[in-house]
Design an enzyme around this catalytic site. Structure first.
Site, PDB file in Angstrom:
ATOM      1  N   PHE A 140       0.856  -1.192   0.000  1.00 56.50           N
ATOM      2  CA  PHE A 140       0.000   0.000   0.000  1.00 56.50           C
ATOM      3  C   PHE A 140       0.882   1.229   0.000  1.00 56.50           C
ATOM      4  CE2 PHE A 140      -2.292   3.529   1.824  1.00 56.50           C
ATOM      5  CZ  PHE A 140      -3.475   3.506   1.115  1.00 56.50           C
ATOM      6  N   ASP A 225       9.480   2.455   1.529  1.00 51.02           N
ATOM      7  CA  ASP A 225       8.359   3.240   2.028  1.00 51.02           C
ATOM      8  C   ASP A 225       8.276   3.012   3.537  1.00 51.02           C
ATOM      9  OD1 ASP A 225       5.947   4.290   2.794  1.00 51.02           O
ATOM     10  OD2 ASP A 225       4.822   3.535   1.077  1.00 51.02           O
ATOM     11  N   LYS A 254       2.938  10.196   7.950  1.00 52.72           N
ATOM     12  CA  LYS A 254       2.273   9.755   9.179  1.00 52.72           C
ATOM     13  C   LYS A 254       2.926  10.333  10.454  1.00 52.72           C
ATOM     14  CE  LYS A 254      -0.573   6.029   7.562  1.00 52.72           C
ATOM     15  NZ  LYS A 254      -0.304   5.407   6.268  1.00 52.72           N
TER      16      LYS A 254
HETATM   17  C1  LIG Z   1      -0.552   5.677   4.786  1.00 53.13           C
HETATM   18  C2  LIG Z   1       0.464   5.176   3.848  1.00 53.13           C
HETATM   19  C3  LIG Z   1       0.719   5.827   2.633  1.00 53.13           C
HETATM   20  C4  LIG Z   1      -0.102   6.984   2.135  1.00 53.13           C
HETATM   21  O1  LIG Z   1      -0.012   8.107   2.954  1.00 53.13           O
HETATM   22  P1  LIG Z   1      -1.130   9.264   2.833  1.00 53.13           P
HETATM   23  O2  LIG Z   1      -0.638  10.318   3.762  1.00 53.13           O
HETATM   24  O3  LIG Z   1      -2.431   8.647   3.264  1.00 53.13           O
HETATM   25  O4  LIG Z   1      -1.168   9.691   1.418  1.00 53.13           O
HETATM   26  C5  LIG Z   1       1.756   5.350   1.850  1.00 53.13           C
HETATM   27  N1  LIG Z   1       2.511   4.295   2.233  1.00 53.13           N
HETATM   28  C6  LIG Z   1       2.287   3.657   3.392  1.00 53.13           C
HETATM   29  C7  LIG Z   1       3.171   2.512   3.780  1.00 53.13           C
HETATM   30  C8  LIG Z   1       1.253   4.063   4.233  1.00 53.13           C
HETATM   31  O5  LIG Z   1       1.013   3.393   5.367  1.00 53.13           O
END
Ligand SMILES: *Cc1c(COP(=O)(O)O)cnc(C)c1O
Length: 400
Positions: A140, A225, A254
């Site tokens: 994701f 990520d 986050k």
């Molecule tokens: C939440 C998340 C995203 C996306 O972040 P947003 O601020 O919602 O756009 C991307 N990668 C990972 C691993 C995430 O948990």
């Protein structure tokens, strides 16, 4: 003035685009690791706004720093320099081991920047425009078109086809599946160090080391990520430290702003020198003084409160308690995680989303992840007592 909780919920359902099936609660304020709804009910929070509120709620120094910056200046534009952003970039370089920072407003935008960096890197290398990026199944990375294109859940992508081109999907923790996709066109491999949304799956050491080796041999960029698993959640500042593997590009968001919308993508000097140049990328809000002051307050509080030590200590306790829980409840198939990022996978006879709803009624905020998993991503300031209380509520919820 709005009225009670039901009235607010009704208005929300009338006015907001229905892209979420929300829990039937309106939170009003928070204190420490507790949330309070508009009717005064208290909740223990093991969601932290989805791995965002690392410092918990109402941290005084954090709030004071934001208020002070609001009184000074909130925004200038990236046509000008601003001191909080320079300070934040320096702090992030230090903690990530990267060399260059670009601030964004969200995680998805950080991912977009990482994709553009990889494409430009490939383009400058050989002038061709058909480079490929290898992403992972069940990953994701966000909801914008580029981020969605590397998100390994077909159901999220299908209604929005076509995606950006030349993305290949490998199987997470299966190095052979990655090797099978690598060719002379591959410009980057992108993955979460610990898959979050996909159900809390940490990378194996062999997998991450193997990918790093492939990237080194073939001049392919490794994009990690760390939007969910980074910023201390794994017990290290970044989860890749657990593996002794360094990425070429890392994405953050986050926990980075602890509630102020801010993300970032960072890269090594080598990548920076051979990718985005003036005019290639930009943002109006990204790295504005207000958002940057949040990053500075967060990194300062991390040090001051010894957040990492707390994650290791309380995370160890949580691991033990979850292990006991698994032995006690046959509906638990597996518990996975590290530090303060954990998933409880249930057997088919019970739905994680139902557990979340019932837990909320019992005063515990938790969310699910895909694969019938209950996700525990609490504020990083929780104590062992909070863990024990969470386990108690979860037991009661599962017994019901
Ligand atoms: C939440 C998340 C995203 C996306 O972040 P947003 O601020 O919602 O756009 C991307 N990668 C990972 C691993 C995430 O948990």
């Amino acid at each position: 003035m709005m009225g009670n909780m039901n009235e607010i919920i009704n208005e929300a359902e009338r006015d907001l685009l229905h892209t979420y099936n929300r829990f039937q609660v309106v939170f009003d304020h928070g204190e420490g690791v507790r949330l309070y709804d508009t009717e005064g009910k208290e909740y223990l929070d093991f969601c932290a706004g989805i791995a965002v509120h690392a410092l918990g709620y109402s941290n005084k120094e954090y709030k004071d720093a934001l208020k002070a910056q609001i009184d000074k200046l909130t925004h200038t534009s990236n046509y000008y320099y601003n001191e909080p952003a320079v300070k934040a970039a320096g702090a992030l370089k230090k903690i990530t081991g990267m060399d260059r920072v670009f601030f964004t407003n969200s995680g998805a935008e950080a991912i977009e920047g990482a994709i553009k960096t990889a494409r430009k890197y490939g383009y400058l290398k050989d002038g061709s425009t058909d480079h490929e990026i290898i992403a992972m199944e069940h990953s994701f990375h966000g909801r914008t078109m580029g981020a969605l294109s590397i998100t390994g859940t077909q159901a999220y992508r299908d209604p929005f086809l076509p995606m950006i081109g030349n993305i290949r999907y490998a199987v997470y923790n299966d190095l052979e599946s990655v090797k099978a996709l690598v060719n002379e066109k591959t410009s980057a491999i992108v993955l979460e160090t610990i898959q979050g949304e996909g159900g809390i799956h940490p990378a194996t050491k062999e997998f991450l080391e193997g990918i790093r080796r492939i990237c080194d041999e073939k001049d392919i960029l490794l994009i990690l990520d760390e939007i969910q698993c980074g910023m201390g959640r794994s017990g290290r500042m970044f989860a890749y430290e657990l593996y002794g593997v360094k990425p070429d590009i890392v994405t953050l968001a986050k926990g980075l702003g602890c509630g102020v919308p801010v993300g970032a993508f960072l890269m090594t000097e080598k990548v920076a020198k051979n990718s985005l140049k003036a005019g290639d990328h930009g943002t109006t809000y990204g790295g504005n003084p207000f958002a940057a002051s949040a990053v500075n307050a967060v990194t300062e509080q991390f040090e001051k409160l010894n957040i990492l030590d707390n994650v290791v200590k309380v995370g160890g306790h949580l691991a033990e308690r979850l292990d006991e829980l698994k032995k006690e409840f046959s509906c638990i198939k597996e518990v996975r995680g590290t530090g303060l990022i954990w998933g409880i996978e249930f057997t088919e006879d019970i739905k994680a989303t139902d557990v979340c709803k019932k837990a909320l009624e019992n005063g515990l905020v938790v969310v699910s992840a895909s694969g019938n998993v209950l996700r525990l991503v609490p504020p990083l300031v929780i104590s062992e007592n909070d863990v024990d209380e969470m386990i108690k509520i979860l037991k009661k919820t599962l017994k019901d």
